[in-house]
Design an enzyme around this catalytic site. Structure first.
Site, PDB file in Angstrom:
ATOM      1  N   ALA A  66      42.948  37.564  44.263  1.00 39.22           N
ATOM      2  CA  ALA A  66      42.715  36.428  43.375  1.00 39.22           C
ATOM      3  C   ALA A  66      41.773  35.447  44.063  1.00 39.22           C
ATOM      4  CB  ALA A  66      44.039  35.745  43.061  1.00 39.22           C
ATOM      5  N   GLY A 116      45.908  40.518  43.777  1.00 38.24           N
ATOM      6  CA  GLY A 116      45.707  40.630  42.332  1.00 38.24           C
ATOM      7  C   GLY A 116      44.940  41.887  41.963  1.00 38.24           C
ATOM      8  N   GLU A 119      47.475  44.495  41.778  1.00 36.56           N
ATOM      9  CA  GLU A 119      48.344  44.217  40.619  1.00 36.56           C
ATOM     10  C   GLU A 119      47.674  44.642  39.314  1.00 36.56           C
ATOM     11  OE1 GLU A 119      49.019  40.093  42.075  1.00 36.56           O
ATOM     12  OE2 GLU A 119      51.104  40.502  41.552  1.00 36.56           O
ATOM     13  N   GLU A 141      49.891  38.676  49.948  1.00 37.12           N
ATOM     14  CA  GLU A 141      50.127  37.274  49.563  1.00 37.12           C
ATOM     15  C   GLU A 141      51.096  36.525  50.478  1.00 37.12           C
ATOM     16  OE1 GLU A 141      49.876  39.804  47.500  1.00 37.12           O
ATOM     17  OE2 GLU A 141      48.866  39.231  45.642  1.00 37.12           O
TER      18      GLU A 141
END
Ligand code: NAD
Length: 715
Positions: A66, A116, A119, A141
């Site tokens: 991200a 991300g 994900e 993360e």
């Protein structure tokens, strides 16, 4: 209008969504890309001609994670837990829509997919990954104070089981393609050139637009919840391990563990909601801000040489000279040869120089045993290190690093001998830990080419190098020093000259405070354990034993001689003096110090301490001991900033975390002051000045800054 994703549909009705963030070498999930992705998913869902879609990347990697630009400022912007929750839900909503829109999505993972990025892959129905050994999947993360907030804590355990998923989520384990396939994280591994064809083949032949967890009767592999014996054990052990390792200073691992536990006993949508709630708590908190800012954003900038003076041509060292093949010289030789640099390792006698090279041999042997290197690679590396006593061998070196004894006269002698043979254009760097660079440069005929390159021990493990600018150091010398640090893959900070520079000066304040507390009658076990509870790597007494009391003694005596009557001894120095002069307990290397080191057994605190410094009946609270250790280092850092030793708060933070292990949850020394609040910090220092002495006294400069409420990091 779509800027970030190339969207096409072929004759078979297969849509391609190629992620290609303009102007960036990597794709990251920024707002624009997420919004474009959402729009593309709607097109796929709405277009009757489209049978399914492939997500791919136009870059060499898939998606690096991200975009942290927004998240890193969340705390400072006053983002609430609810807003953090909504941010997570927004991204989760896009992925969930893709997963449930009725059309199958396959993903071609052509390289790194982190955070991300992974994900996104997990929300696709089919995953094909490149067999390139450099490609990795991971959810890092937690290491920056967050948890995977776009389904990672929910889809991964539902895919591979809770225990294995926790290895990836909590320990930041990275998966290469073969491992990802074996675990079932991806369906297929294929050569890079075949990824799209394989994804297409699945879409055309056996498409399935329903995720396993959306099939009625789905169960998490291996079970979920406390009633499954294995899980009960995993969570019980996991919780205590996490608590033991983090001392509750790091909320992210606990949050991630809770999200997995609570989320996996519910349907996926509830699980995703639970994950977002924990994410909201973390992202709006100060620890995530500190960790994202220092460990990711600022460290990343330092690694890209943000402090490099502009306008100087990029340089590369091909031949490096090292003077002194002791502990530091040998370590510097290893990391440099590892980067492919030819090294001339010079000492006063050839045996010493060869011992320096043998140090690399030892490290390589271990690396081969662990499967990290091969005999061939080890030999190639060793052949780059040339042990010698002959200064003429230094001819042609672009850089020479001096690592002889910490003695001005010896250093001056080797500087002159070296300059007689190296090219005019070469840079000369001293690895001194305490002696000001400007003074050492007086022995040089080319002070503009003289800098400090301060490494940390053990050099092969410690990631930081502190570059010190002498008064006359040129921009070119600084730029070339930084280029070399980047070449050996270390992280640089740049500081101005001063005795002990930044790191040695501030680091020693906490060992000094530890010894002062010992002399006050504070239980040594309390001192050592308080440090661990603050997440410092080791207690101050253990650290002192490691660096040796002998070294502390010698440095202090040298400073006292240099400064004469104006010198004030540190409050902990009487302890060092007693241990070195009277007790001959000079530290670990000498077999005894604050600890006993019985052979083959665990070290333990020397029982004689109790007689020497009787333990007071009334002991301070643990928090007070922690504060004394942390506040002293942070206050000394503020002084360095005030005096101009440091130009940038980011350098202070990075230096403290990577140089001497100041706890990462604080974000580093100056972030620590900002986090507790500068006014609160000054108030605590005022109280400690009254209680413990003037070493906690704040300057007018810092007090005025506190009155203005001006933090070190500008928001
Ligand atoms: P060390 O005693 O292990 O090694 C010093 C080496 O220099 C020895 O091999 C010695 O034979 C050699 N030497 C001495 N005089 C010489 C000369 N005239 N010509 C060539 N070689 C000579 O010391 P060390 O721990 O490696 O420290 C070296 C330097 O690095 C010191 O300035 C020290 O302050 C600094 N430093 C040490 C550490 C640490 O943790 N040990 C960390 C950062 C910086």
């Amino acid at each position: 209008m779509n800027n970030t994703i190339q969207y096409t549909v072929d004759n078979d009705g297969i849509a391609s969504l190629v992620l290609d963030l303009p102007g960036k070498s990597m794709n990251v999930l920024c707002d624009e890309l997420i919004s474009d992705l959402s729009a593309c998913i709607e097109k796929v869902a709405a277009d009757e001609k489209v049978k399914g879609a492939i997500i791919a990347s136009a870059k060499t990697a898939f998606v690096a994670g991200a975009d942290l630009t927004e998240l890193v400022t969340a705390y400072d912007r006053g983002v609430t837990t609810q807003q953090g929750y909504e941010w997570s839900q927004a991204l989760t909503g896009v992925f969930r829509r893709m997963e449930t829109c009725g059309k199958p999505f396959a993903v071609a993972i052509n390289g790194l997919a982190l955070g991300g990025g992974l994900e996104l892959c997990l929300a696709c129905h089919y995953r094909v990954m490149t067999d390139d050994p450099k490609a990795q999947l991971g959810l890092p993360e937690v290491s920056i104070g967050l948890l995977p907030g776009a389904g990672g804590t929910q889809r991964l355990p539902r895919l591979i089981g809770i225990e294995k998923a926790l290895g990836v989520i909590l320990q930041g384990k990275k998966l290469k393609s073969r491992e990802a396939l074996e675990l079932g994280v991806v369906h297929e591994v294929a050569p890079d050139g075949e990824l799209l064809d394989r994804a297409r083949a699945w879409l055309l032949n056996t498409p399935d637009p329903v995720a396993p967890w959306d099939v009625k009767g789905f169960r998490v592999p291996g079970g979920a919840g406390a009633m499954t014996p294995k899980n009960a054990q995993t969570f019980m052990v996991g919780t205590s391990l996490v608590a033991g390792m983090t001392h509750h200073n790091y909320p992210a691992p606990i949050g991630a563990l809770s999200a997995v536990y609570e989320g996996c006993i519910t349907p996926i949508d509830t699980g995703l909601d639970i994950e977002s709630q924990y994410f909201g708590e973390l992202v709006s908190g100060v620890v995530a801000r500190n960790m994202m800012r220092s460990l990711f954003v600022n460290k990343g900038a330092a690694d890209k040489l943000v402090r490099r003076p502009a306008g100087i041509e990029k340089s590369k060292v091909t031949k490096l000279g090292i003077l002194g093949a002791g502990m530091m010289g040998a370590g510097i030789a290893y990391v440099s040869a590892k980067a492919g640099i030819q090294v001339v390792l010079l000492d006063t006698d050839l045996e010493a120089a060869k011992r320096g090279r043998a140090y690399s041999e030892g490290l390589l042997k271990k690396a081969i045993q662990r499967g990290y290197s091969t005999q061939e690679k080890a030999e190639a590396l060793l052949s780059l290190i040339h042990p010698t006593t002959d200064y003429a061998d230094l001819e042609g070196c672009e850089l020479v690093i001096e690592a002889v004894f910490e003695n001005r006269e010896i250093k001056a002698g080797v500087t002159a001998k070296t300059e007689a043979v190296i090219p005019q254009s070469a840079i000369f760097a001293s690895n001194t830990s305490t002696l000001p660079i400007t003074g050492l440069a007086e022995a040089s005929k080319r002070p503009a080419s003289f800098i400090g390159l301060h490494f940390f021990s053990p050099v092969d493990k410690m990631p930081l190098v502190e570059l010190i600018k002498g008064e006359k150091s040129s921009d070119e010398a600084i730029a070339r020093g930084l280029d070399y640090i980047q070449q050996i893959r270390k992280t640089p900070i740049v500081v101005n000259d001063s005795p002990g520079f930044y790191t040695s000066r501030c680091f020693s304040t906490s060992t000094n405070e530890g010894m002062t507390m010992l002399a006050e009658g504070i239980n040594p076990a309390l001192i050592e354990n308080a440090a661990k509870m603050a997440s410092l790597p080791v207690g101050p007494l253990a650290v002192m034993d490691e660096v040796t009391l002998d070294l502390g003694y010698k440095i202090t005596m040298q400073n006292a001689r240099d400064k004469g009557e104006s010198y004030t001894f540190d409050s902990g120095f009487p302890v060092i003096r007693k241990f070195v002069e009277d007790l001959d307990r000079k530290g670990k290397r000498f077999g005894k110090g604050f600890y006993e080191y019985p052979e083959g057994e665990k070290k333990y605190l020397w029982p004689g301490l109790a007689e020497l410094y009787p333990v007071k009946e009334e002991q301070p609270p643990v928090q007070e001991v922690i504060d004394r250790l942390l506040y002293r280092q942070a206050l000394e850092t503020a002084r360095c900033f005030e005096e101009g030793v440091l130009d940038h708060p980011a350098d202070a933070d990075i230096g403290s975390i990577f140089g001497w292990g100041f706890p990462p949850w604080t974000g580093g020394t100056l972030s620590f002051i900002d986090s507790v609040g500068i006014q609160h910090f000054v108030a605590v220092c005022d109280r400690m000045t009254l209680a413990y002495g003037p070493r906690f006294k704040v300057s007018d400069w810092l007090r005025e800054r506190a009155i203005r409420g001006e933090p070190f990091h500008q928001v």
